[in-house]
Enzyme design. Structure first.
Site, PDB file in Angstrom:
ATOM      1  N   SER A   1      -9.438   1.685   3.216  1.00 51.98           N
ATOM      2  CA  SER A   1      -8.664   2.473   2.280  1.00 51.98           C
ATOM      3  C   SER A   1      -7.640   1.650   1.506  1.00 51.98           C
ATOM      4  CB  SER A   1      -7.934   3.588   3.047  1.00 51.98           C
ATOM      5  OG  SER A   1      -7.030   3.061   4.012  1.00 51.98           O
TER       6      SER A   1
ATOM      7  N   LYS B   1       0.845  -1.191   0.000  1.00 52.69           N
ATOM      8  CA  LYS B   1       0.000   0.000   0.000  1.00 52.69           C
ATOM      9  C   LYS B   1       0.885   1.248   0.000  1.00 52.69           C
ATOM     10  CE  LYS B   1      -3.850   2.014   2.702  1.00 52.69           C
ATOM     11  NZ  LYS B   1      -4.729   1.798   3.875  1.00 52.69           N
TER      12      LYS B   1
ATOM     13  N   SER C   1      -9.652  -0.547   7.358  1.00 52.80           N
ATOM     14  CA  SER C   1      -9.084  -0.518   6.013  1.00 52.80           C
ATOM     15  C   SER C   1      -8.420  -1.823   5.591  1.00 52.80           C
ATOM     16  CB  SER C   1      -8.062   0.619   5.899  1.00 52.80           C
ATOM     17  OG  SER C   1      -8.683   1.867   6.076  1.00 52.80           O
TER      18      SER C   1
END
Length: 594
Positions: A146, A72, A170
């Site tokens: 997210s 990420k 997330s």
């Protein structure tokens, strides 16, 4: 190279010689980004140094040799830009985040940085200047956020695992929306050094994978105290490594926002638990809901504002991100202290409720929306995604998001199991049982975990001691509570090698106690092997009375494990009961016949 390979598949392909590490250059070049999952795919200049380092080592020494993974883009990878979802790179990282460094040292190869809701502020996967990340099953729907890009990269089979982060869900919501596993660790178990913070007090780095087995293998490499991380914690090694009570809680009130498919999916999960032998009990969810609402509706949002303000000007971020963090202006330092006191009180109540159960099961998300739905009402729809996730880190809990069913609308509906802090291993062992029993496809593939992906149970950590018991500590016997009270878990019922004698000791205080003696003229004796958390093992040793002690015993399969033994003088006057083959047989032989 094929999509939807697990870690084991990649390992077997390398071992067979059907692929080589440098094949990753062409593999990465072939990846398209139609789903907006990637912000930066690795160039040959970024891949080659990793591969050169890999090829200079022995494959047998590297548990993740040549395994590609994604990161990420709020986690630093040396030689890659870090954007955190900002419209331009914040910087070019010159150092790996601590967990990335560990994975690289184990042989894994970073092939790219993935898209996310800007500054990890969102649970929908649409709040990015790099485009909304499409759901892996239907591009009209949200992927969840997210950690949207990492989840979709795994679900679509591009990588067998990826790193996300999790503050409010997330690392779980995208797993549920894409039919994969999301491991959200106990806070502080994985280092956060090298992570761009959202809420530093409650951020964790998480793992996405197709199977629990893969997530746990990766976690075993990532784990560990890091003195460079102010919020890193030493694992206490006191938690149970498996569920012990046979009891799972569910919320006493459930909200699906009119989504009957999600409601039916959760009912199926309850039925599945009952089929597996668990008692399912509704739990008062008031404190959980109250705590969840504070994350964005109290002064905790000030922490997000602080983190972003250290990096960029607010005027330059997405309007929706700015709208959220501007709420911080409503709160004072007094409000912040009040919020912390409320969090502590609610958390204590939640932990007391959960102590009566192995875990709490919730829908990973109560529903799923189209991208257009979210864009039309971004705050409300996003808040719905956090209904069953927001409270977890605030209450210092561990969690594991798991696949559940594919609904009639063609979209997955997942469930999450939540347990006390440091019970990550118990969750992983249960997760293996869940995936095996469910036999659902992995990600977007047609491969089934149970039938097509025969994997062993997750490799246990080194946080326990194996203890063979032969007498009053056996299951159902008077002293067994000394093991269960220390979160001991029965691992197996087996026998010693055929080199032991068993005696009923003379003069032992009740309950009757045996003595085990190694002798060439012996036989196999029945024992149970229990796994005891390391930090609790000393408590058991302290309770062992003379002439007994703790030593080692050889099992029938050749392993040596800790066991109760007896000093030589203790056998004086004892009765040789070896011929009976075990202590329970001896106890039964002493019962009066009717």
């Amino acid at each position: 190279m094929q999509k939807n390979w697990t870690i084991e598949d990649w390992q077997e392909a390398y071992a067979a010689g059907s692929i080589q590490p440098r094949d990753l250059l062409a593999y990465v070049a072939s990846i398209n980004n139609d789903d907006n999952a990637w912000i930066e795919l690795a160039t040959p200049e970024q891949l080659t140094p990793q591969l050169d380092n890999l090829l200079a080592q022995e494959a047998k020494d590297l548990p993740l040799y040549g395994i590609p993974f994604a990161v990420k883009d709020n986690i630093d990878v040396a030689g890659f830009h870090t954007t955190a979802g900002y419209s331009e790179p914040l910087y070019l990282a010159d150092t790996d985040a601590s967990v990335v460094a560990k994975l690289k040292a184990a042989g894994a190869v970073v092939i790219g940085k993935t898209n996310l809701d800007q500054f990890a502020t969102g649970l929908v996967g649409t709040r990015s200047p790099y485009g909304a990340v499409s759901n892996s099953f239907n591009p009209d729907y949200i992927s969840g956020g997210s950690s949207s890009g990492s989840a979709v990269g795994v679900a679509n089979g591009v990588v067998p695992f990826a790193l996300g982060t999790d503050t409010a869900g997330s690392g779980r919501v995208p797993a549920g929306h894409n039919n994969i596993v999301g491991l959200k660790p106990t806070k502080g178990w994985f280092s956060s050094t090298g992570l761009v913070p959202a809420c530093r007090l409650h951020d964790v780095i998480s793992v996405f994978s197709l199977s629990v087995d893969d997530a746990w293998q990766v976690a075993q490499i990532m784990k560990g105290y890091d003195e460079s991380d102010d919020y890193s914690r030493v694992h206490p090694n006191t938690a149970p490594i498996a569920f012990q009570l046979g009891k799972i809680a569910i919320p006493d009130t459930l909200e699906f926002y009119g989504d009957t498919e999600s409601e039916q999916a959760f009912e199926k999960a309850i039925a599945q638990l009952q089929t597996m032998g668990y008692e399912v009990t509704p739990m008062d969810f008031t404190a959980f809901n109250t705590l969840a609402e504070t994350l964005y509706n109290d002064s905790w949002v000030s922490e997000r504002a602080f983190a972003i303000d250290q990096l960029v000007e607010r005027d330059n971020i997405l309007p929706i991100t700015r709208q959220i963090i501007n709420h911080a202006e409503r709160y004072s330092a007094i409000d912040a202290m009040s919020a912390e006191y409320d969090r502590a009180a609610l958390s204590r109540g939640i932990q007391q409720q959960m102590s009566e159960f192995d875990a709490l099961m919730v829908p990973t998300a109560p529903t799923i929306y189209t991208i257009d739905d979210v864009n039309a009402d971004p705050l409300t729809k996003n808040s719905h995604m956090g209904a069953y996730t927001n409270f977890v880190n605030l209450a210092d809990l561990s969690a594991l998001a798991l696949p559940n069913v594919m609904a009639n609308d063609g979209l997955p509906r997942g469930v999450t199991f939540i347990a006390m802090a440091w019970q990550d291993e118990a969750l992983a062992n249960f997760g293996h049982q869940w995936q095996t029993a469910l036999d659902v496809p992995m990600g977007t593939s047609e491969r089934h975990y149970n039938s097509d992906n025969e994997q062993a149970q997750p490799q246990m950590s080194d946080s326990f001691v194996e203890l063979a018991v032969v007498g009053a500590h056996l299951s159902g016997m008077p002293l067994n509570y000394q093991l269960t009270d220390r979160n001991g878990v029965l691992s197996e019922q087996t026998q010693t090698t055929a080199t032991y004698q068993l005696f009923a000791l003379a003069g032992a205080k009740p309950p009757a106690k045996p003595g085990l003696k190694r002798h060439s003229d012996g036989r196999s004796i029945e024992v149970e092997v229990w796994k005891i958390p390391k930090a609790r093992f000393g408590e058991i040793v302290n309770e062992v009375p003379p002439p007994l002690g703790i030593g080692n015993v050889e099992l029938a399969d050749g392993r040596w494990v800790k066991s109760f033994i007896c000093e030589e003088y203790g056998f004086e006057g004892g009765t040789d009961v070896t011929a009976l083959g075990g202590w329970k047989a001896y106890i039964n032989s002493q019962k009066p016949t009717v």
